[in-house]
Design a protein around this motif. Structure first.
Motif, short mmCIF file in Angstrom:
data_model
loop_
_atom_site.label_atom_id
_atom_site.label_comp_id
_atom_site.label_asym_id
_atom_site.label_seq_id
_atom_site.Cartn_x
_atom_site.Cartn_y
_atom_site.Cartn_z
N LYS A 1 0.82 -1.22 0.00
CA LYS A 1 0.00 0.00 0.00
C LYS A 1 0.85 1.27 0.00
O LYS A 1 0.38 2.35 -0.33
N PHE A 2 2.15 1.11 0.37
CA PHE A 2 3.06 2.25 0.38
C PHE A 2 3.80 2.42 -0.94
O PHE A 2 4.53 3.40 -1.12
N ASP A 3 3.64 1.46 -1.86
CA ASP A 3 4.50 1.44 -3.04
C ASP A 3 4.35 2.66 -3.93
O ASP A 3 5.34 3.21 -4.41
N ASP A 4 3.13 3.08 -4.19
CA ASP A 4 2.92 4.19 -5.12
C ASP A 4 3.59 5.47 -4.62
O ASP A 4 4.27 6.17 -5.38
N GLN A 5 3.43 5.75 -3.32
CA GLN A 5 4.06 6.95 -2.79
C GLN A 5 5.57 6.80 -2.74
O GLN A 5 6.32 7.76 -3.00
N ALA A 6 6.04 5.59 -2.42
CA ALA A 6 7.48 5.35 -2.42
C ALA A 6 8.07 5.61 -3.80
O ALA A 6 9.14 6.22 -3.93
#
Length: 249
Positions: free
Chosen positions: A123-128
């Motif tokens: 769930k953090f991948d896009d922002q990362a």
């Protein structure tokens, strides 16, 4: 302009030795401010005081008008004031994406939870990926951090720092150990990320200081020797003497 970070009467003594003596410093919001000086000038001690890795003997430090003199580094990070280190501080066995994802997890108050499934952590991948793109590492997203060239490791460290959503970024010798190509790349990166943030940096490379800094504070023997633009301080006789003298030590 509004003052982001301010020190008044900042002093640090070590068993009778005064490393920083009565320093008054103001960093204006939205600027790149450099802290420079010859070896032994007290730059690192002053930087560690401002970032709360040392407690002052005397003096006061405020951030955005709030007294942070006795706060811990983790507390000021939550206020939006985050530092990077001279030695790259990343997880070498994790990928670029995983390193930034860890920082995002921590910024949101979640535990590091390395054992959780990729499905949960994704769930953090896009922002990362957004932060990775901001520092120019999109083509290296799945590379292990340990395999990156030195300059790219420093860019990754800045990405993990940005993942903590800082309003003010404090950089400890960001160009240390870099070749010319990496220096140019990280200089461009710092200029880009400073467009909507305040930056305070300690830096030895005077060409970088001249290129990037809006304002410069020169320390010598733990005290402020001069302040101003690069053009102003580079012509100051006391600054010239301090640097020439240092080169003959």
């Amino acid at each position: 302009m509004t003052i982001a970070l301010q020190a008044k009467g900042l002093t640090k003594e070590f068993k009778g030795f005064i490393a920083v003596n009565n320093v008054d410093l103001s960093v204006k919001k939205g600027t790149i401010h450099a802290l420079i000086g010859p070896n032994g000038a007290g730059k690192t001690t002053c930087f560690n005081l401002l970032t709360k890795f040392l407690q002052p003997t005397r003096g006061q430090i405020t951030y955005e008008g709030r007294d942070i003199t006795r706060m811990k580094p983790s507390e000021i990070a939550r206020l939006g004031m985050v530092r990077s280190f001279q030695i790259s501080a990343i997880f070498p066995d994790l990928t670029v994406l995983q390193n930034v994802r860890v920082a995002l997890q921590r910024a949101r108050g979640e535990s590091y939870d390395f054992w959780r499934s990729d499905r949960v952590l994704s769930k953090f991948d896009d922002q990362a990926r957004e932060y990775i793109a901001e520092v120019g590492l999109s083509d290296l997203t799945d590379e292990r951090a340990a395999s990156l060239p030195y300059g790219r490791k420093r860019a990754l460290e800045i990405a993990t720092t940005l993942a903590l959503s800082p309003d003010m970024l404090l950089l400890d010798e960001p160009m240390a150990g870099m070749g010319r190509e990496d220096v140019e790349r990280i200089s461009q990166l710092i200029r880009r990320i400073a467009e909507n943030r305040t930056v305070l940096m300690v830096e030895h490379n005077l060409s970088v200081v001249a290129e990037l800094s809006d304002h410069i504070t020169v320390l010598a023997r733990g005290e402020i020797l001069a302040e101003g633009t690069y053009e102003q301080i580079s012509k100051a006789p006391e600054v010239i003497e301090a640097y020439i003298g240092a080169s003959h030590d």
